[in-house]
Scaffold this motif. Sequence first.
Motif, mmCIF file in Angstrom:
data_model
loop_
_atom_site.group_PDB
_atom_site.id
_atom_site.type_symbol
_atom_site.label_atom_id
_atom_site.label_comp_id
_atom_site.label_asym_id
_atom_site.label_seq_id
_atom_site.Cartn_x
_atom_site.Cartn_y
_atom_site.Cartn_z
ATOM 1 N N LEU A 192 0.834 -1.205 0.000
ATOM 2 C CA LEU A 192 0.000 0.000 0.000
ATOM 3 C C LEU A 192 0.871 1.260 0.000
ATOM 4 N N ALA A 193 1.976 1.225 0.734
ATOM 5 C CA ALA A 193 2.873 2.373 0.764
ATOM 6 C C ALA A 193 3.518 2.596 -0.605
ATOM 7 N N VAL A 194 3.923 1.521 -1.271
ATOM 8 C CA VAL A 194 4.535 1.641 -2.597
ATOM 9 C C VAL A 194 3.528 2.192 -3.605
ATOM 10 N N LEU A 195 2.314 1.669 -3.590
ATOM 11 C CA LEU A 195 1.282 2.152 -4.516
ATOM 12 C C LEU A 195 0.927 3.610 -4.243
ATOM 13 N N GLU A 196 0.959 3.985 -2.970
ATOM 14 C CA GLU A 196 0.676 5.377 -2.620
ATOM 15 C C GLU A 196 1.810 6.287 -3.078
ATOM 16 N N GLN A 199 1.628 7.078 -6.559
ATOM 17 C CA GLN A 199 0.409 7.842 -6.861
ATOM 18 C C GLN A 199 -0.577 7.051 -7.715
ATOM 19 N N LEU A 200 -0.536 5.731 -7.539
ATOM 20 C CA LEU A 200 -1.526 4.871 -8.179
ATOM 21 C C LEU A 200 -2.759 4.710 -7.291
ATOM 22 N N ILE A 201 -2.581 4.867 -5.974
ATOM 23 C CA ILE A 201 -3.709 4.886 -5.055
ATOM 24 C C ILE A 201 -3.609 6.125 -4.178
ATOM 25 N N VAL A 202 -4.730 6.482 -3.586
ATOM 26 C CA VAL A 202 -4.801 7.641 -2.701
ATOM 27 C C VAL A 202 -5.366 7.184 -1.364
ATOM 28 N N ARG A 203 -4.714 7.603 -0.282
ATOM 29 C CA ARG A 203 -5.223 7.318 1.061
ATOM 30 C C ARG A 203 -6.112 8.487 1.488
ATOM 31 N N GLU A 204 -7.347 8.196 1.877
ATOM 32 C CA GLU A 204 -8.275 9.239 2.266
ATOM 33 C C GLU A 204 -8.755 8.989 3.692
ATOM 34 N N LYS A 212 -8.922 5.377 10.568
ATOM 35 C CA LYS A 212 -9.468 4.342 9.686
ATOM 36 C C LYS A 212 -9.542 4.872 8.261
ATOM 37 N N PRO A 213 -8.382 5.007 7.626
ATOM 38 C CA PRO A 213 -8.389 5.537 6.252
ATOM 39 C C PRO A 213 -8.928 4.522 5.264
ATOM 40 N N GLY A 282 -13.049 23.090 3.988
ATOM 41 C CA GLY A 282 -11.700 22.766 4.438
ATOM 42 C C GLY A 282 -11.337 21.329 4.138
ATOM 43 N N GLN A 283 -12.357 20.473 4.054
ATOM 44 C CA GLN A 283 -12.145 19.053 3.756
ATOM 45 C C GLN A 283 -13.396 18.491 3.122
ATOM 46 N N VAL A 284 -13.204 17.685 2.082
ATOM 47 C CA VAL A 284 -14.310 16.963 1.452
ATOM 48 C C VAL A 284 -13.891 15.502 1.350
ATOM 49 N N ALA A 285 -14.717 14.609 1.837
ATOM 50 C CA ALA A 285 -14.340 13.193 1.851
ATOM 51 C C ALA A 285 -15.575 12.322 1.946
ATOM 52 N N GLY A 286 -15.390 11.049 1.639
ATOM 53 C CA GLY A 286 -16.399 10.063 1.957
ATOM 54 C C GLY A 286 -16.267 9.700 3.431
#
Length: 386
Positions: A192-196, A199-204, A212-213, A282-286
Amino acid sequence: MFAVVAADLIILDEFPYLTKATPALPSLLQRALDPRGPARTAGSRILLCGSAMSVMGGLLSGSAPLRGRASLELVVKPLGYRQAGEFWGIDDPRLAVLVHSIVGGTPAYRREFVAGDAPESLADFDSWVLRTVLNPQVPLFREARYLLAEETEIRDVALYHAVLAAIANGNTTRGGIASAIGRSSTDMAHPLAVLEDSQLIVREADPFQKGKPVFRIAEPLIVFYEAIMRRHWTPLERGNQAAAWQSSQATFFSQVVGPHFETICREWAMSVGPEVFGELPGQVAGAVVKDPDRRSQIQIDVAVLAPEEPGRRRRILSLGEVKWDRTMTAGHLDRLTRARDLLSGKGYDVSDTILACYSGAGFDQNLRSSPEKPLLVDLETLYARE
């Protein structure tokens, strides 16, 4: 030894591949760029380009040789969903969402990868998919695989494809991804760290559940590949794309278009002016709101929060639900009302919270006439020119 010819500008493209063949290259460039180095003496400027984000992102970080020697760091981002629609020459917002859910905002995909072929109308969309992204003779067909292969930090390609497939199938938490591929949660930290980093995945971050991202695939073409193409790779390679596409319709709308439409709605919410939510977000998220009394959870697709202020309760500007292919009703609004009440009990400031419904299929009359006066966002609103 690094020799610099007399030139105003020297461009090294695909720099990650060069460093893989010559690991000492960044150190050689460091010497060339030293105050008395040959590049400085010759008055030359060096431009390093590359698409492997994990490598390019590390060139100027920490103790990297080139840290402190760059006058410009430019990340070329994809076009936004509105700009992408204009670039593809698509006026119909529904068609624009469908196309963007596959190719995103990468300009090269229209020019170089499909030779300018764009769907003429909604009726032409299925045919366009068959003659482009699902066509083995078109470069776009294998592009998703190449995006993963070009990242030099990715060695066990099968593992990373399994992680991406798990996310594309709706397993967006670390534990959910681990369970989907049969690994322990601790095994997920490195991939997950490598993919992040790539920039193939995004942690939200979930604003209502700390620590609990969730993970989202950043490139729509990879989502389409993992959810649709990878499952039917053999018949696709054999030219039987019509049957593969026909059997993938339900998956396409539920796992590709639906989640992508939610991302578009969040992007819209983050881009609007203060006249929509009362101030700039200031923040938009699911997010997820737990309902202990009913032993259930309420999914919030678009949570809009004001910037954090020390000593003040976090203000929620809006809570929104998104539906791509379903007419929204008062029942959707009831869920948002329940979530607002629960968050008020948890200490959030919901005094000015706007309840919002985002739909690609419209709203029924009961919702339109609700005394709650919800914000109703349709496709025309999302694609209105700024």
